[in-house]
Design an enzyme around this catalytic site. Structure first.
Site, short mmCIF file in Angstrom:
data_model
loop_
_atom_site.label_atom_id
_atom_site.label_comp_id
_atom_site.label_asym_id
_atom_site.label_seq_id
_atom_site.Cartn_x
_atom_site.Cartn_y
_atom_site.Cartn_z
N CYS A 286 0.95 -1.18 -0.01
CA CYS A 286 0.07 -0.17 0.16
C CYS A 286 0.94 1.26 0.03
O CYS A 286 1.56 1.47 1.19
CB CYS A 286 -0.82 -0.01 1.20
SG CYS A 286 -1.83 1.37 1.47
N CYS B 2 0.23 3.87 2.71
CA CYS B 2 0.59 3.37 3.90
C CYS B 2 2.02 3.68 4.13
O CYS B 2 2.37 3.93 5.43
CB CYS B 2 0.41 1.80 4.03
SG CYS B 2 -1.50 1.23 3.96
#
Length: 95
Positions: free
Chosen positions: A27, A30
């Site tokens: 991600c 993230c």
């Protein structure tokens, strides 16, 4: 600190503010949030913990995590705030 289903409850027993970052290594947002969380931890004297959602699917499901990054703020073991998606360091809705 990386949390698992086995260590999550223990982390919540500490009577401090804990920000739990539900994330995954694939991600992009993230990965961008991670250094910002470290800055926040140092500036505000809070603890940061991470839950890798691919490795801890049951734990993520227990907190209804469907989008990452999701940050949950716990005070005295109780979730008091949830922020979904990557946010700027000075995101105003933390209060």
């Amino acid at each position: 600190m990386n949390l698992t289903s086995e260590t999550f409850s223990k982390a919540l027993e500490d009577n401090t503010v804990l920000i739990v970052d539900f994330w995954a290594d694939w991600c992009g947002p993230c990965l961008k949030v991670a250094p910002i969380l470290e800055e926040i931890a140092n500036e505000y004297n809070v603890k940061i913990a991470k839950v890798h959602v691919d490795e801890q699917q049951i734990l993520a499901a227990n907190y209804d995590i469907s989008t990452i990054p999701t940050l949950m703020v716990f005070e005295n073991g109780i979730p008091v705030k949830t922020v979904v998606g990557a946010q700027h360091k000075y995101y105003r809705d933390w209060e």
